[in-house]
Structure formats: C-alpha cells, structure tokens
Design a protein around this motif. Structure first.
Motif, short mmCIF file in Angstrom:
data_model
loop_
_atom_site.label_atom_id
_atom_site.label_comp_id
_atom_site.label_asym_id
_atom_site.label_seq_id
_atom_site.Cartn_x
_atom_site.Cartn_y
_atom_site.Cartn_z
N PRO A 1 58.45 -113.65 -8.78
CA PRO A 1 59.37 -114.56 -9.38
C PRO A 1 60.62 -113.98 -9.13
O PRO A 1 61.31 -112.97 -9.29
N VAL A 2 61.62 -115.29 -8.95
CA VAL A 2 63.27 -114.97 -8.57
C VAL A 2 63.90 -115.72 -9.29
O VAL A 2 63.46 -116.92 -9.67
N GLN B 1 67.06 -118.39 -16.55
CA GLN B 1 67.53 -116.97 -17.23
C GLN B 1 67.84 -117.44 -18.79
O GLN B 1 67.45 -116.23 -19.61
N ALA B 2 67.89 -118.33 -19.20
CA ALA B 2 67.80 -118.56 -20.83
C ALA B 2 66.50 -118.23 -21.37
O ALA B 2 66.55 -117.98 -22.53
N LYS B 3 65.57 -118.74 -20.52
CA LYS B 3 64.18 -118.56 -20.90
C LYS B 3 63.52 -117.10 -20.52
O LYS B 3 62.24 -117.00 -20.76
N GLY B 4 64.21 -116.27 -19.71
CA GLY B 4 63.78 -115.08 -19.36
C GLY B 4 62.48 -115.41 -18.25
O GLY B 4 61.63 -114.46 -18.17
N LEU B 5 62.90 -116.45 -17.47
CA LEU B 5 61.63 -116.74 -16.51
C LEU B 5 62.30 -116.64 -15.14
O LEU B 5 63.49 -116.46 -14.88
N LEU C 1 60.34 -112.74 -16.08
CA LEU C 1 61.10 -111.93 -15.34
C LEU C 1 62.43 -111.25 -15.88
O LEU C 1 63.00 -111.98 -16.67
N ASP C 2 62.50 -109.95 -16.05
CA ASP C 2 63.30 -109.03 -16.89
C ASP C 2 64.21 -108.52 -15.79
O ASP C 2 64.00 -108.23 -14.76
N GLU C 3 65.59 -108.37 -16.26
CA GLU C 3 66.59 -107.89 -15.32
C GLU C 3 66.14 -106.42 -15.54
O GLU C 3 65.76 -105.85 -16.45
N ARG C 4 66.26 -105.39 -14.32
CA ARG C 4 66.16 -104.06 -14.35
C ARG C 4 66.77 -103.62 -13.06
O ARG C 4 67.16 -104.16 -12.09
#
Length: 504
Positions: free
Chosen positions: A304-305, A274-278, A341-344
C-alpha cells in the motif's frame, strides 16, 4: 479493438439459497419459484432438479407432481441481485477496471488492456471459471468482440469457456436462436410465429418491415451484437471506493494534457487516502470519451502506497495506451483496493543504514504484465522438492531459515529424471552414469546423504529412502543424483537412479 467477457452463472439463485440454508440436503432437488398473481412457475433449478427433467419456465404445480420431495423456495430477486453485485465487485478487484452486472445471472467485463495482466485470454478465462468453481458456483465464460455476442454465446455453449477470434463474431452468432438477442418474450414469440428461428435469418431480413411492426429495438440489438453500434459497459462502483474525477467543458486529447490532469487526480486521491489512513494497492483510471465509450488503465502496487510521484509515474507510463478518439470528456481515478497505511520513519540518516526496497521494481514489472514475480521461501521439509515454496515478493519472513547441513544444487529440476548408472551397492557412488543420451564418467563424489520419507503425509513413505550423492564428471560439471532405496531392502525403493539437480 474492444474485447468483452460475459460470465453466465446458471445456478446463482439456487446456490445462494443453499449457501444461506445449509440444512437443505445436498442431494435434494431444489427449485426457485416465481409468482405473478395466482400463476407460479420455476424461476431457477439446480443440477439435481435439471437431471430430473425440470427446467425454468415450467409450471410449479407440474414440477411438484413430477418430482416427489421437491424442495421449493420463493424467488427473492433483491437477494439474487445483491449476490450478483458482490461477485461483480470481486471481479472488479481481480480482473479488469471495467466490470458491470448483467442481471439476473451474468457479469460483463471489458478486458481491453487488462488481459495481458492475466497471461492472455485463454489463461484468464480458465482462471476465472476455476475461481467461481472454487466458490461453489458453476460458470461459463465467453470472450468476443461485443457484449451482445459474448452474452448470447455464454448461454448457448456447453463448454465452460469459449474464445471467439477477432472479426468472426458475425459467423459465430448466425446460428444462435433469436431469443439470444435479449428481446422481450412477446417479441421473440411473435418472431417465431413469423417463422424466424436464428439470428442469421433475422439479420438477413429487410429492416423496414420489422421496424414498422416491432419498433427499432430489433435493429438496435442486431447492431450491438455485430459491433455496428457501441454498447458501453458502465463499470460498477461501491460507496466504499475512494474516487476522484474531473470533467471538462471542452474535450481533451493531447497526451501532455492528459498527463497533467492525471497528476492532479493522483494528488487529490492521495489526499483523500491520507485523511482515511489508507494506502492504495490497485488504482483504476477510467477514461470517458465523447462517443460514449469507456477506456481504463490499471496500476497495481506490491505494498500500500500514497506516494504522489510514484503513482503518477505508474499511470504516466501507460498513458500512451489511451486512444482519445474525438476527445475525452471526463477522467476518473478510483482506488479499487486499499489497505491501512501508517506513516513511519524508515531511517535516521545518521546511524542506521537504509533498507533495500525493491517494491518499485516489482510494481514496474507487474504493471507491464509480468506474471512470474515471486520469492522463494524455505519450508520445514527434508524432501528437496517440498523444501521451498513460492511466495509474494513482498511477503513477510515466516521465521524459518534455509537448512545448510549439506550443499544444495543451484538448479533443482521440477521432476527428477531417470538415469542409467553403474555402482556398487549399497553405499558406493556411481562409477559412471548416462543422462540424456550421454555417458559421463564420475571422477569425484561425496555422499551418501540419506533422506527419509515423510510418513505423516502418506503411508507409502513409511519406509521410503533416498540416498543422494554429489558427483563430478571428467569435464568438471557437478550433479546431484540419488538412488531410490537403501540398496538392500526392496521395500525402501525401486533402487533406480535419478538426477535431481545441477551445481554451478
């Protein structure tokens, strides 16, 4: 029981040079020259040079005298090692969690628990060799019970692949030369002077005199080849991998204890991602046992999860495959494949309807080893067998719609089957047809639907024609049959009849 694959890349140095310098003519013999002081010899040769009688170890001056126009390049061990590392990392992402370099020209892979994801050992080896061939690299691959045996056989066989049955390692390697034991050159030369030629002869000799003269290395290599001494594969790692681990002061072994610490590792891994946006696509759980052996579990996802609960479930479902032995001293969790992976927000909960997501089912089936997971997508083609293609079950839509001009059968055969037919030419449907030894009388029919050949693909389809009919027999079963040709001009087809599909 551990199973090890050894991949031998006989022309890796020359292939690397050709890839780096496209100006070298493809037909020119190419050799790699190593030197030590004033001594120069052939370190590697390509297929063109080998066909002319050149071989590694030959003095460079002799090779130059034998072959005119020989292309000679100085050896660069660092560049060869970097190329081997890139290939090893690629194999790590595709085949097994435990893959290591076997310098200078090989790769070792532990397939325990991973071969079923490739359909078994034979399909896995074939796919592996074909993948290297597609990259322009000839390769030979062997799977055996030990690293030493697989390494030796990969360099001794003439075939591209070889599978050594479980428990038959000793008989298989007995006739191999002693040079296949990975001993240093001076030791091999001294053993040959003493009259030893094969591994079997050396293994049958009392060890005490050999150890007194040569040290313990010979006995150690024999035990590793025959599986009496473990030779663990230390998996390769890249600084780009996101990895978390946990070491234990006291070894663990209970399934519930393993599950607890796996859940903690998953939570830490997801925080790091999450810190790397992956998001993770493939994660490996590496189990280090106190007896210096390594086990691995792989979990893959269709998208990707970084859902802690879901990744934990995927790994917990396979914990039963872990054999703790005398205890586990370390657990490592590595994200081998990651994607952005971006949160949406998926749904508001008030107006919009939630989308049906089947990726969880795909993940479960894929991690159980199911290979045939795909989705059908339309292709812009009127020819039935070309109008669909298999794509990833989570692939994006390509924007094409299914053609609905005429109904299509539920089952389309891989290859149309020849049938016997009685019909009036040129446009009448069959009166009856015989398929698979049974005559069927046609009660109802619709057609013809004319499909023309795709002339832009090949010249033989310039005037090709098919006339399709939907027919129903006296039992109510419906079939999709066609005549090759328009029924008048022989150039349009053979005028033979085929069955291409069946309706529900």
């Amino acid at each position: 029981m551990v199973r090890v694959v050894s991949v031998f890349l006989p022309t890796l140095p020359t292939d690397r040079v050709r890839r780096a310098d496209p100006s070298i003519p493809a037909e020119a013999p190419l050799v790699i020259v190593a030197r030590s002081g004033s001594k120069r010899w052939l370190f590697a040769v390509d297929a063109n040079a080998a066909a002319l009688g050149l071989h590694p170890g030959m003095p460079a001056a002799k090779a130059q005298a034998l072959v005119q126009g020989l292309h000679m390049v100085d050896a660069d061990p660092a560049a060869d090692l970097a190329a081997l590392e890139r290939l090893t990392l690629w194999m790590l992402t595709q085949y097994s969690p435990v893959v290591a370099m076997d310098p200078p020209d090989g790769i070792a892979m532990d397939t325990e628990g991973a071969d079923h994801l490739q359909g078994g050992e034979e399909p896995m080896l074939s796919r592996l060799v074909n993948s290297f061939r597609a990259k322009g690299l000839p390769a030979r691959a062997v799977v055996a019970d030990t690293w030493g045996a697989a390494h030796a056989l990969a360099r001794a066989i003439a075939d591209e692949t070889r599978i050594v049955p479980r428990g038959q390692t000793t008989d298989t390697v007995a006739r191999l030369p002693i040079s296949s034991l990975r001993l240093d050159g001076e030791t091999v030369k001294s053993l040959c002077t003493l009259g030893f030629r094969t591994v079997g002869e050396l293994a049958a000799t009392p060890r005490a005199p050999l150890t007194l003269r040569f040290g313990p290395e010979i006995a150690r290599k024999l035990d590793q080849m025959f599986g009496r001494l473990a030779e663990p594969i230390d998996p390769i790692r890249s600084p780009e991998f996101v990895e978390v681990h946990r070491s234990f002061a006291e070894p663990i072994g209970a399934p519930e204890t393993i599950a607890k610490y796996v859940a903690q590792l998953v939570r830490r891994l997801c925080h790091a991602l999450q810190a790397k946006g992956l998001g993770v696509r493939r994660a490996d759980l590496i189990v280090h046992r106190v007896d210096n052996t390594v086990q691995a579990l792989r979990a893959g996802t269709a998208k990707p999860v970084r859902d802690v609960a879901w990744l934990t479930k995927l790994l917990h479902d396979r914990i039963e495959k872990i054999d703790p032995g005398f205890g586990i001293e370390k657990l490592s969790l590595v994200a081998i494949m990651v994607e952005p992976l971006d949160e949406r927000q998926i749904v508001s909960g008030l107006v919009d309807a939630a989308e049906v997501d089947v990726t969880s089912l795909i993940d479960i089936l894929g991690n159980r080893g199911t290979q045939r997971i795909y989705r059908l997508a339309p292709v812009a083609s009127d020819v039935p067998e070309r109008s669909v293609q298999r794509i990833s079950p989570v692939a994006d839509e390509n924007g094409q719609n299914w053609p609905m001009i005429w109904p299509r059968p539920v089952r389309l055969m891989d290859h149309p089957e020849l049938i016997e037919v009685m019909a009036l030419l040129p446009d009448h449907p069959p009166v009856w047809f015989t398929w698979r030894g049974k005559r069927r009388r046609v009660k109802r029919a619709d057609g013809p639907e004319r499909i023309f050949g795709e002339w832009w693909r090949r010249t033989s389809e310039w005037v090709a024609v098919r006339d399709y009919f939907m027919v129903e027999d006296e039992t109510g079963e419906r079939y999709w049959i066609y005549r090759s040709g328009d029924g008048v001009d022989p150039a349009t087809g053979s005028h033979r009849w085929f069955i291409h599909g069946t309706f529900a």
